[in-house]
Scaffold this active site. Structure first.
Site, PDB file in Angstrom:
ATOM      1  N   ILE A   1       0.821  -1.215   0.000  1.00 60.25           N
ATOM      2  CA  ILE A   1       0.000   0.000   0.000  1.00 60.25           C
ATOM      3  C   ILE A   1       0.858   1.269   0.000  1.00 60.25           C
ATOM      4  O   ILE A   1       0.386   2.334  -0.402  1.00 60.25           O
ATOM      5  CB  ILE A   1      -0.992  -0.021   1.192  1.00 60.25           C
ATOM      6  CG1 ILE A   1      -2.191   0.888   0.905  1.00 60.25           C
ATOM      7  CG2 ILE A   1      -0.302   0.347   2.501  1.00 60.25           C
ATOM      8  CD1 ILE A   1      -3.360   0.695   1.846  1.00 60.25           C
TER       9      ILE A   1
ATOM     10  N   TYR B   1      -4.080  -7.628  15.028  1.00 67.13           N
ATOM     11  CA  TYR B   1      -5.320  -7.552  15.819  1.00 67.13           C
ATOM     12  C   TYR B   1      -6.194  -8.797  15.707  1.00 67.13           C
ATOM     13  O   TYR B   1      -7.230  -8.898  16.374  1.00 67.13           O
ATOM     14  CB  TYR B   1      -6.100  -6.281  15.475  1.00 67.13           C
ATOM     15  CG  TYR B   1      -5.532  -5.014  16.137  1.00 67.13           C
ATOM     16  CD1 TYR B   1      -4.455  -5.075  17.015  1.00 67.13           C
ATOM     17  CD2 TYR B   1      -6.088  -3.770  15.886  1.00 67.13           C
ATOM     18  CE1 TYR B   1      -3.934  -3.932  17.613  1.00 67.13           C
ATOM     19  CE2 TYR B   1      -5.575  -2.618  16.492  1.00 67.13           C
ATOM     20  CZ  TYR B   1      -4.497  -2.701  17.357  1.00 67.13           C
ATOM     21  OH  TYR B   1      -4.001  -1.567  17.960  1.00 67.13           O
TER      22      TYR B   1
ATOM     23  N   ASP C   1       1.106  -0.369   9.331  1.00 61.12           N
ATOM     24  CA  ASP C   1       1.353   0.898  10.039  1.00 61.12           C
ATOM     25  C   ASP C   1       2.857   1.210  10.059  1.00 61.12           C
ATOM     26  O   ASP C   1       3.290   2.337   9.746  1.00 61.12           O
ATOM     27  CB  ASP C   1       0.807   0.735  11.468  1.00 61.12           C
ATOM     28  CG  ASP C   1       0.704   2.031  12.233  1.00 61.12           C
ATOM     29  OD1 ASP C   1       0.700   3.103  11.609  1.00 61.12           O
ATOM     30  OD2 ASP C   1       0.607   1.961  13.476  1.00 61.12           O
TER      31      ASP C   1
HETATM   32  N1  AR6 Z   1       0.777  -3.049   2.359  1.00 57.88           N
HETATM   33  C1  AR6 Z   1      -0.481  -3.534   2.430  1.00 57.88           C
HETATM   34  N2  AR6 Z   1      -0.908  -4.368   3.398  1.00 57.88           N
HETATM   35  C2  AR6 Z   1      -0.021  -4.724   4.339  1.00 57.88           C
HETATM   36  C3  AR6 Z   1       1.327  -4.256   4.362  1.00 57.88           C
HETATM   37  C4  AR6 Z   1       1.708  -3.381   3.307  1.00 57.88           C
HETATM   38  N3  AR6 Z   1       2.944  -2.864   3.236  1.00 57.88           N
HETATM   39  N4  AR6 Z   1       1.940  -4.804   5.440  1.00 57.88           N
HETATM   40  C5  AR6 Z   1       1.055  -5.585   6.064  1.00 57.88           C
HETATM   41  N5  AR6 Z   1      -0.144  -5.552   5.408  1.00 57.88           N
HETATM   42  P1  AR6 Z   1      -1.639  -5.254  10.572  1.00 57.88           P
HETATM   43  P2  AR6 Z   1      -3.975  -4.785  12.317  1.00 57.88           P
HETATM   44  C6  AR6 Z   1      -1.415  -6.229   5.725  1.00 57.88           C
HETATM   45  O1  AR6 Z   1      -1.039  -6.141  11.576  1.00 57.88           O
HETATM   46  O2  AR6 Z   1      -4.286  -6.221  12.336  1.00 57.88           O
HETATM   47  C7  AR6 Z   1       0.329  -2.530  14.118  1.00 57.88           C
HETATM   48  O3  AR6 Z   1       1.429  -2.750  14.961  1.00 57.88           O
HETATM   49  C8  AR6 Z   1      -1.326  -7.558   6.448  1.00 57.88           C
HETATM   50  O4  AR6 Z   1      -1.135  -8.618   5.530  1.00 57.88           O
HETATM   51  O5  AR6 Z   1      -0.753  -4.275   9.882  1.00 57.88           O
HETATM   52  O6  AR6 Z   1      -5.085  -3.802  12.116  1.00 57.88           O
HETATM   53  C9  AR6 Z   1      -0.426  -1.244  14.471  1.00 57.88           C
HETATM   54  O7  AR6 Z   1       0.435  -0.261  14.999  1.00 57.88           O
HETATM   55  C10 AR6 Z   1      -2.685  -7.651   7.141  1.00 57.88           C
HETATM   56  O8  AR6 Z   1      -3.603  -8.373   6.339  1.00 57.88           O
HETATM   57  O9  AR6 Z   1      -2.860  -4.371  11.206  1.00 57.88           O
HETATM   58  C11 AR6 Z   1      -1.427  -1.728  15.457  1.00 57.88           C
HETATM   59  O10 AR6 Z   1      -0.897  -1.789  16.764  1.00 57.88           O
HETATM   60  C12 AR6 Z   1      -3.162  -6.195   7.214  1.00 57.88           C
HETATM   61  O11 AR6 Z   1      -2.139  -5.405   6.590  1.00 57.88           O
HETATM   62  C13 AR6 Z   1      -1.759  -3.118  14.992  1.00 57.88           C
HETATM   63  O12 AR6 Z   1      -0.608  -3.578  14.289  1.00 57.88           O
HETATM   64  C14 AR6 Z   1      -3.376  -5.687   8.618  1.00 57.88           C
HETATM   65  O13 AR6 Z   1      -2.358  -6.171   9.491  1.00 57.88           O
HETATM   66  C15 AR6 Z   1      -2.923  -3.137  14.020  1.00 57.88           C
HETATM   67  O14 AR6 Z   1      -3.235  -4.448  13.695  1.00 57.88           O
END
Ligand code: AR6
Length: 169
Positions: free
Chosen positions: A10, A120, A33
């Site tokens: 993203i 999460y 994030d």
């Molecule tokens: N581009 C697109 N999607 C991504 C990328 C990327 N570069 N990297 C990961 N994903 P998560 P949450 C996807 O854990 O569950 C953080 O520490 C990944 O495959 O990023 O909402 C925050 O600071 C997954 O399907 O977010 C919060 O503390 C999706 O992003 C916490 O994690 C969401 O995974 C939020 O947890």
């Protein structure tokens, strides 16, 4: 043609808006994030300090600084702890509140990450159904955003969204 399904990072989009799966402090973390904050640079966390945090289900906007996108909508997804209705509603609110911001700013394209499906722990099938239904209903009723891109970063999410799209057409 107002929905697209993509597989990729993203942080590489030139859209007017990408949606970050943030934490309540909005100061960066892991997963998507972490990728967004690393690439956007320190100016992003400096700006986010002025936003006063974000509750679960809420959404806030910032510039995207060093990213190719123009803006970032930060939303805090629910942790899937109690498998409750309120967790489902919170995830729905993440999408609705992000879409309301995009509508207010008349953004053409919004790129969503798969909120809550990483750290999460939300079940990916449930999260994809909630997100797909919320986004498609919103688009039917609103002119903006013109287009929503679901940006998947893992094959499981990609397949789930593909099946949802197949069911629709
Ligand atoms: N581009 C697109 N999607 C991504 C990328 C990327 N570069 N990297 C990961 N994903 P998560 P949450 C996807 O854990 O569950 C953080 O520490 C990944 O495959 O990023 O909402 C925050 O600071 C997954 O399907 O977010 C919060 O503390 C999706 O992003 C916490 O994690 C969401 O995974 C939020 O947890």
């Amino acid at each position: 043609m107002r929905i697209e399904l993509h597989f990729g990072d993203i942080t590489e989009y030139t859209a007017d808006c990408i949606v970050n799966a943030a934490r309540p402090s909005l100061l960066g973390g892991g997963g998507v994030d972490g990728a967004i904050h690393r690439k956007a640079g320190m100016a992003l966390s400096e700006f986010c300090k002025t936003l006063g945090g974000c509750s679960v289900g809420e959404a806030k906007i910032s510039p995207a600084f060093n990213l190719p996108a123009q803006n970032i909508i930060h939303t805090v997804g629910p942790r899937y702890l109690f498998k409750s209705e309120s967790e489902i509603q919170d995830l729905k609110n993440c999408y609705l509140n992000s879409l309301e911001i995009a509508k207010k700013h008349k953004f053409k394209t919004v790129v969503f990450s798969n909120i809550s499906t990483g750290a999460y722990g939300f079940p990916k099938d449930l999260a994809s159904t909630i997100s797909f239904e919320t986004v498609t209903s919103f688009l039917l009723e609103n002119e903006f955003p013109e287009k929503v891109i679901f940006c998947c970063y893992d094959v499981e999410n990609l397949e789930l969204y593909l099946n949802l799209i197949k069911e629709k057409i």
